[in-house]
Design an enzyme around this catalytic site. Structure first.
Site, PDB file in Angstrom:
ATOM      1  N   LYS A   1       0.992  -1.174   0.050  1.00  0.00           N
ATOM      2  CA  LYS A   1      -0.019  -0.076   0.151  1.00  0.00           C
ATOM      3  C   LYS A   1       0.820   1.058  -0.150  1.00  0.00           C
ATOM      4  O   LYS A   1       2.020   1.317   0.467  1.00  0.00           O
ATOM      5  CB  LYS A   1      -0.823  -0.090   1.216  1.00  0.00           C
ATOM      6  CG  LYS A   1      -1.890  -0.949   1.229  1.00  0.00           C
ATOM      7  CD  LYS A   1      -2.725  -0.826   2.504  1.00  0.00           C
ATOM      8  CE  LYS A   1      -3.896  -1.951   2.580  1.00  0.00           C
ATOM      9  NZ  LYS A   1      -5.024  -1.745   1.868  1.00  0.00           N
TER      10      LYS A   1
ATOM     11  N   ARG B   1     -10.386 -11.790   2.013  1.00  0.00           N
ATOM     12  CA  ARG B   1     -11.188 -12.518   1.479  1.00  0.00           C
ATOM     13  C   ARG B   1     -10.730 -14.001   1.435  1.00  0.00           C
ATOM     14  O   ARG B   1     -11.174 -15.022   1.433  1.00  0.00           O
ATOM     15  CB  ARG B   1     -11.649 -12.182   0.091  1.00  0.00           C
ATOM     16  CG  ARG B   1     -10.423 -12.176  -0.815  1.00  0.00           C
ATOM     17  CD  ARG B   1     -11.026 -11.513  -2.280  1.00  0.00           C
ATOM     18  NE  ARG B   1     -10.761  -9.942  -1.969  1.00  0.00           N
ATOM     19  CZ  ARG B   1     -11.246  -8.918  -2.803  1.00  0.00           C
ATOM     20  NH1 ARG B   1     -11.564  -9.153  -4.007  1.00  0.00           N
ATOM     21  NH2 ARG B   1     -11.053  -7.672  -2.480  1.00  0.00           N
TER      22      ARG B   1
HETATM   23  N1  BES Z   1      -7.939  -3.617   4.607  1.00  0.00           N
HETATM   24  C1  BES Z   1      -8.268  -3.501   3.050  1.00  0.00           C
HETATM   25  C2  BES Z   1      -9.640  -2.424   2.800  1.00  0.00           C
HETATM   26  C3  BES Z   1      -9.827  -1.177   3.714  1.00  0.00           C
HETATM   27  C4  BES Z   1      -9.634  -0.035   3.125  1.00  0.00           C
HETATM   28  C5  BES Z   1     -10.029  -1.306   4.902  1.00  0.00           C
HETATM   29  C6  BES Z   1      -9.788   1.097   3.954  1.00  0.00           C
HETATM   30  C7  BES Z   1     -10.319   0.001   5.468  1.00  0.00           C
HETATM   31  C8  BES Z   1     -10.256   1.055   4.975  1.00  0.00           C
HETATM   32  C9  BES Z   1      -8.172  -4.717   2.245  1.00  0.00           C
HETATM   33  O1  BES Z   1      -7.551  -5.680   2.738  1.00  0.00           O
HETATM   34  C10 BES Z   1      -7.802  -4.082   0.872  1.00  0.00           C
HETATM   35  O2  BES Z   1      -6.661  -3.869   0.581  1.00  0.00           O
HETATM   36  N2  BES Z   1      -8.637  -4.159  -0.214  1.00  0.00           N
HETATM   37  C11 BES Z   1      -8.292  -3.786  -1.433  1.00  0.00           C
HETATM   38  C12 BES Z   1      -8.733  -4.644  -2.504  1.00  0.00           C
HETATM   39  C13 BES Z   1      -8.190  -4.548  -3.832  1.00  0.00           C
HETATM   40  C14 BES Z   1      -6.526  -4.686  -3.699  1.00  0.00           C
HETATM   41  C15 BES Z   1      -8.795  -5.358  -4.871  1.00  0.00           C
HETATM   42  C16 BES Z   1      -8.798  -2.255  -1.709  1.00  0.00           C
HETATM   43  O3  BES Z   1     -10.188  -2.126  -1.249  1.00  0.00           O
HETATM   44  O4  BES Z   1      -8.185  -1.457  -2.400  1.00  0.00           O
HETATM   45 MN    MN Z   2      -5.451  -5.369   1.799  1.00  0.00          MN
END
Ligand code: BES
Ligand code: MN
Ligand code: ZN
Length: 496
Positions: A274, A348
């Site tokens: 990230k 997931r």
């Molecule tokens: N933990 C994150 C989602 C999240 C984002 C929670 C902001 C709380 C606040 C999750 O694991 C994630 O990174 N999701 C990605 C999925 C994508 C890579 C398909 C996302 O939402 O960008």
């Molecule tokens: Mn994630």
């Protein structure tokens, strides 16, 4: 930590000392205790209302210092507006009252209205609002720094006609409040302190209340073939855990209901790392697991008449020489294979194996999973509603009403074959991302491939578990979202 107020329930009497909170509507009529205090002060209350042009609007307060005719420090008028008060109104009124008496040693909360008595249930909700508002995660503020001076806990006397019934209602609502605050604590805690092992120990501590708790460690998870979950964990030096919290308060032999939580104690994104800005928020990526733990606390402590399982998948998602790569293919516990396109779509993968494990081991009546699963749900619904996805219209209806009643609202988003196609993979049974659009839905479609015929709801709490705007009942980054919602769902629909 800021100490929780101490609550006692007494009959209605004119208080002599400390601080008195009085309810007043837009008609500006005081209840009988208010009228007594106003007369004793030679009409000072009425004059103050006029002088301040106070309108009695919902949750607005007016403070009179050292009123004559009594030894009270303050009379605080708390507006109730002019509509019928809903359950959430009572909760929020309690929050507004707490804000007005914060830092004081003594307060009498006079719950009578010009137009009649306040019910025991409303008094208990008001008390819950006070307790939730009083929460402050200040344990890391050192004495020399910004930590507010340690004051004795507020002694709050809730005065209400049916004070015995209110006290009884509070016995139940107090533990639901405790569950909510437990969830907030877990989400606020930083990941260096709360790793998978430490979180599992918090779950284990529910045994003190009477739950049975099983902790699965690395070797057991391998024996269970939970390779999707293990793949996420393999980049961290801190090993994974799955905690299963069981409570049998229902009829023997009745299939349990099951709640499953995403517990990523920190989500760096892994190799698909990230961006740095705001990454600290990912200590809250276990908000689903925190809600399940808080919910189980509440259900066990109030001895809910239901058989229930709370299961949480605890991992840390880190980049490392041993971390999984984009393109890796893992075999989930269900036997289905997954191509990992993006290591940041890890929640997931964790949930897939915990859902399968719970479905196969306990054959539950339904499964509800909670997860901070997608940023996309924030784009769709903001901080105001959690997204729900389900194969059961009935369960969605039940959740919607529980949401309206508690103020922890939900909004249903669609599932369909067309969305499901988006996660088909060239190399495996499925891939873990579905492309740019409909990100929350394709994440839910992924989970759906692991629930079979079991009734199931997925609740995406990425927008509601943390970073919520401050309100009357929460001033903290973590909200504890989900505990009150699901306690209500269980109480209204699944208890004998
Ligand atoms: N933990 C994150 C989602 C999240 C984002 C929670 C902001 C709380 C606040 C999750 O694991 C994630 O990174 N999701 C990605 C999925 C994508 C890579 C398909 C996302 O939402 O960008
Ligand atoms: Mn994630
Ligand atoms: Zn995540």
């Amino acid at each position: 930590m800021t100490q929780s107020p101490v609550f006692n329930f007494h009959p209605l009497t004119a208080p002599k000392k400390g601080n008195a909170v009085l309810l007043i509507g837009k008609d500006l009529e005081l209840g009988s205790i208010g009228r007594t205090l106003d007369e004793a002060s030679d009409g000072a209350v009425g004059r103050a209302i006029k002088a301040a042009d106070f309108k009695g609007e919902l949750n607005k307060t007016l403070v009179l210092l050292a009123p004559s005719g009594s030894e009270l420090d303050r009379i605080i008028l708390l507006g109730i507006g002019d509509d019928e008060l809903s359950e959430t109104d009572w909760l929020h009124l309690g929050g507004a009252a707490m804000a007005a008496v914060k830092g004081f040693e003594k307060a009498s909360l006079i719950l009578d209205l010009a137009k009649g008595d306040v019910s025991a249930a409303s008094a208990s909700l008001f008390t819950m609002g006070m307790k939730l508002r009083a929460y402050d995660f200040d344990k890391y503020k050192t004495e020399k720094g910004k930590k507010p001076e340690e004051k004795p806990a507020l002694s709050a006397v809730i005065q209400v006609a049916e004070y015995e019934a209110a006290q009884e209602a509070w016995q139940r609502d107090a533990v639901v409040s405790d569950g909510t605050l437990l969830a907030r604590d877990l989400v606020n805690e930083p990941a260096n302190v709360l790793g998978p092992e430490e979180f599992a120990a918090k779950a284990k501590a529910l045994e003190e209340l009477g739950a049975e708790v099983e902790i699965l460690e690395q070797a057991e998870l391998e024996a269970q073939d939970m390779w999707a979950l293990l793949g996420v964990a393999q980049g961290s030096v801190r090993g994974p855990r799955v905690a299963v919290i069981k409570w049998n308060g229902g009829k023997e032999g009745d299939a349990p209901i099951a709640f499953i939580g995403k517990g990523v104690v920190f989500d760096t994104g892994g190799i698909s790392i990230k961006p740095a800005g705001g990454m600290e928020d990912m200590k809250g990526d276990m908000g689903g697991a925190a809600a399940v733990t808080g919910l189980m606390h509440a259900l066990v402590a109030r001895k809910a008449k239901v058989n229930v399982i709370g299961a949480i998948g605890l991992v840390e998602n880190m980049p490392d020489g041993n971390a999984q790569r984009p393109g890796d293919i893992v075999t989930s516990k269900s036997g289905q294979t997954i191509e990992v396109i993006n290591t940041d779509a890890e929640g997931r993968l964790v949930l897939a194996d915990v859902l399968t494990y719970i479905k196969e081991t306990y054959e539950p009546r339904f499964m509800i999973d909670l997860a901070t699963l997608t940023g996309a749900v924030l784009v769709a619904l903001g901080n105001q509603n959690a997204g729900i996805f389900s194969n059961s219209d009935e369960m969605c209806a039940q959740l919607s009403s529980a949401g309206e009643a508690t103020g922890e609202t939900v909004w249903r988003l669609p599932l369909s074959k067309e969305y499901d196609k988006m996660i088909d993979s060239t190399f495996a049974d499925m891939k873990n991302t579905g492309g740019r659009w409909a990100g929350s839905i394709t994440a839910a479609q992924f989970l759906k491939r692991f629930v079979g015929e079991t009734d199931w709801v997925h609740i995406d709490v990425a927008g509601t578990a943390m970073g919520s705007p401050k309100n009357e009942i929460n001033q903290s980054w973590a909200s504890g979202y989900g505990v009150r919602l699901l306690d209500r769902l269980v109480a209204d629909n699944y208890e004998a």
